[in-house]
Design a protein around this motif. Structure first.
Motif, PDB file in Angstrom:
ATOM      1  N   GLY A 128      82.689  55.171 101.035  1.00 55.81           N
ATOM      2  CA  GLY A 128      83.517  53.980 100.865  1.00 55.81           C
ATOM      3  C   GLY A 128      83.110  53.087  99.706  1.00 55.81           C
ATOM      4  N   ARG A 129      84.025  52.207  99.349  1.00 55.04           N
ATOM      5  CA  ARG A 129      83.876  51.349  98.180  1.00 55.04           C
ATOM      6  C   ARG A 129      82.728  50.351  98.319  1.00 55.04           C
ATOM      7  N   LEU A 130      82.634  49.662  99.433  1.00 51.37           N
ATOM      8  CA  LEU A 130      81.594  48.643  99.600  1.00 51.37           C
ATOM      9  C   LEU A 130      80.200  49.262  99.527  1.00 51.37           C
ATOM     10  N   ASN A 131      79.989  50.344 100.241  1.00 47.91           N
ATOM     11  CA  ASN A 131      78.678  51.006 100.214  1.00 47.91           C
ATOM     12  C   ASN A 131      78.365  51.573  98.833  1.00 47.91           C
ATOM     13  N   ALA A 132      79.366  52.115  98.162  1.00 43.65           N
ATOM     14  CA  ALA A 132      79.161  52.642  96.808  1.00 43.65           C
ATOM     15  C   ALA A 132      78.792  51.517  95.850  1.00 43.65           C
ATOM     16  N   THR A 133      79.432  50.365  96.006  1.00 42.29           N
ATOM     17  CA  THR A 133      79.102  49.217  95.160  1.00 42.29           C
ATOM     18  C   THR A 133      77.655  48.789  95.385  1.00 42.29           C
ATOM     19  N   LEU A 134      77.238  48.724  96.634  1.00 49.31           N
ATOM     20  CA  LEU A 134      75.855  48.341  96.938  1.00 49.31           C
ATOM     21  C   LEU A 134      74.855  49.348  96.372  1.00 49.31           C
ATOM     22  N   ILE A 135      75.177  50.618  96.455  1.00 52.83           N
ATOM     23  CA  ILE A 135      74.292  51.647  95.919  1.00 52.83           C
ATOM     24  C   ILE A 135      74.193  51.535  94.399  1.00 52.83           C
ATOM     25  N   MET A 136      75.329  51.277  93.730  1.00 50.42           N
ATOM     26  CA  MET A 136      75.287  51.118  92.274  1.00 50.42           C
ATOM     27  C   MET A 136      74.449  49.901  91.883  1.00 50.42           C
ATOM     28  N   ILE A 137      74.582  48.816  92.632  1.00 54.04           N
ATOM     29  CA  ILE A 137      73.779  47.618  92.345  1.00 54.04           C
ATOM     30  C   ILE A 137      72.299  47.939  92.500  1.00 54.04           C
ATOM     31  N   LEU A 138      71.931  48.594  93.582  1.00 54.57           N
ATOM     32  CA  LEU A 138      70.515  48.936  93.812  1.00 54.57           C
ATOM     33  C   LEU A 138      69.977  49.884  92.751  1.00 54.57           C
ATOM     34  N   LEU A 139      70.763  50.901  92.408  1.00 58.71           N
ATOM     35  CA  LEU A 139      70.314  51.837  91.382  1.00 58.71           C
ATOM     36  C   LEU A 139      70.162  51.145  90.038  1.00 58.71           C
ATOM     37  N   TYR A 140      71.135  50.295  89.701  1.00 57.56           N
ATOM     38  CA  TYR A 140      71.084  49.604  88.410  1.00 57.56           C
ATOM     39  C   TYR A 140      69.859  48.696  88.312  1.00 57.56           C
ATOM     40  N   CYS A 141      69.601  47.913  89.351  1.00 54.42           N
ATOM     41  CA  CYS A 141      68.543  46.907  89.213  1.00 54.42           C
ATOM     42  C   CYS A 141      67.159  47.425  89.560  1.00 54.42           C
ATOM     43  N   LEU A 142      67.056  48.524  90.274  1.00 52.55           N
ATOM     44  CA  LEU A 142      65.739  49.042  90.625  1.00 52.55           C
ATOM     45  C   LEU A 142      65.394  50.324  89.878  1.00 52.55           C
ATOM     46  N   ALA A 143      66.305  51.276  89.877  1.00 47.52           N
ATOM     47  CA  ALA A 143      65.998  52.569  89.277  1.00 47.52           C
ATOM     48  C   ALA A 143      66.047  52.537  87.756  1.00 47.52           C
ATOM     49  N   CYS A 144      67.041  51.853  87.173  1.00 44.78           N
ATOM     50  CA  CYS A 144      67.152  51.853  85.708  1.00 44.78           C
ATOM     51  C   CYS A 144      65.908  51.286  85.025  1.00 44.78           C
ATOM     52  N   PRO A 145      65.440  50.099  85.402  1.00 40.03           N
ATOM     53  CA  PRO A 145      64.223  49.616  84.742  1.00 40.03           C
ATOM     54  C   PRO A 145      63.018  50.508  85.039  1.00 40.03           C
ATOM     55  N   GLY A 146      62.964  51.089  86.229  1.00 38.59           N
ATOM     56  CA  GLY A 146      61.854  51.977  86.563  1.00 38.59           C
ATOM     57  C   GLY A 146      61.833  53.218  85.707  1.00 38.59           C
ATOM     58  N   VAL A 147      62.996  53.835  85.527  1.00 42.23           N
ATOM     59  CA  VAL A 147      63.093  55.023  84.674  1.00 42.23           C
ATOM     60  C   VAL A 147      62.745  54.659  83.242  1.00 42.23           C
ATOM     61  N   LEU A 148      63.253  53.532  82.787  1.00 43.88           N
ATOM     62  CA  LEU A 148      62.987  53.114  81.414  1.00 43.88           C
ATOM     63  C   LEU A 148      61.509  52.812  81.184  1.00 43.88           C
ATOM     64  N   ALA A 149      60.842  52.314  82.198  1.00 40.99           N
ATOM     65  CA  ALA A 149      59.419  52.025  82.057  1.00 40.99           C
ATOM     66  C   ALA A 149      58.604  53.312  81.922  1.00 40.99           C
ATOM     67  N   LEU A 150      59.102  54.411  82.474  1.00 44.48           N
ATOM     68  CA  LEU A 150      58.394  55.685  82.387  1.00 44.48           C
ATOM     69  C   LEU A 150      58.658  56.414  81.078  1.00 44.48           C
ATOM     70  N   LEU A 151      59.799  56.140  80.461  1.00 44.53           N
ATOM     71  CA  LEU A 151      60.142  56.805  79.211  1.00 44.53           C
ATOM     72  C   LEU A 151      59.423  56.136  78.047  1.00 44.53           C
TER      73      LEU A 151
END
Length: 168
Positions: free
Chosen positions: A104-127
């Motif tokens: 669903g849309r609401l859960n997908a939105t929450l997952i995108m927010i979490l991935l964007y704010c937690l995973a993106c900087p984490g991945v970038l810090a490793l690169l």
């Protein structure tokens, strides 16, 4: 991809460029020699594409939209860094599109927010990038703010569009 989908993607990528001028915070962040950098509404069109069109289009709009927004602002954190971030955002858009279909849309939105704010900087810090691992700690709070704002705009726009389709 048919002509309609291509047009939608092109319009949303252009909207990412426009969104880069809508600054979300009253502050700009200076990171070393990178100069001023700020959080803007440039990711909302990519999130919207993932929610309303699909995972491939969401990934493409996130990738190209970020590169357009970064180019407009002069690649404040170096072109290599922005390419890394664009690839991470493409993954967020693809995951969001798949999650939209599954949970669903609401859960997908929450997952995108979490991935964007937690995973993106984490991945970038490793690169390999000019700022190293300290970048994660420096960017986490602005990224949480920006991801939440972009996610709310995209999710709200998707909700409005779906409601208007149901009325017709």
């Amino acid at each position: 991809m048919n002509a309609r989908q291509l047009t939608n993607v092109a319009l949303l990528v252009a909207l990412s460029g426009v969104g880069s001028f809508v600054k979300l915070a009253p502050w700009t962040i200076a990171i070393g020699d990178a100069g001023p950098w700020s959080i803007a509404l440039d990711t909302a069109p990519g999130f919207f594409a993932a929610l309303m069109i699909g995972p491939a289009e969401g990934a493409l709009v996130c990738l190209l939209g970020h590169l357009v927004a970064a180019a407009i602002n002069g690649f404040p954190l170096t072109p290599v860094f922005h390419m890394e971030l664009a690839l991470a955002l493409a993954a967020v858009g693809a995951v969001g599109g798949f999650c939209r279909r599954l949970i669903g849309r609401l859960n997908a939105t929450l997952i995108m927010i979490l991935l964007y704010c937690l995973a993106c900087p984490g991945v970038l810090a490793l690169l390999p990038n000019p700022m190293g691992r300290a970048l994660y700690g420096y960017l986490i709070f602005p990224m949480i703010f920006g991801a939440t704002a972009n996610g709310l705009v995209a999710g709200g726009a998707a909700e409005i569009l779906e409601r208007s389709r149901r009325r017709q």
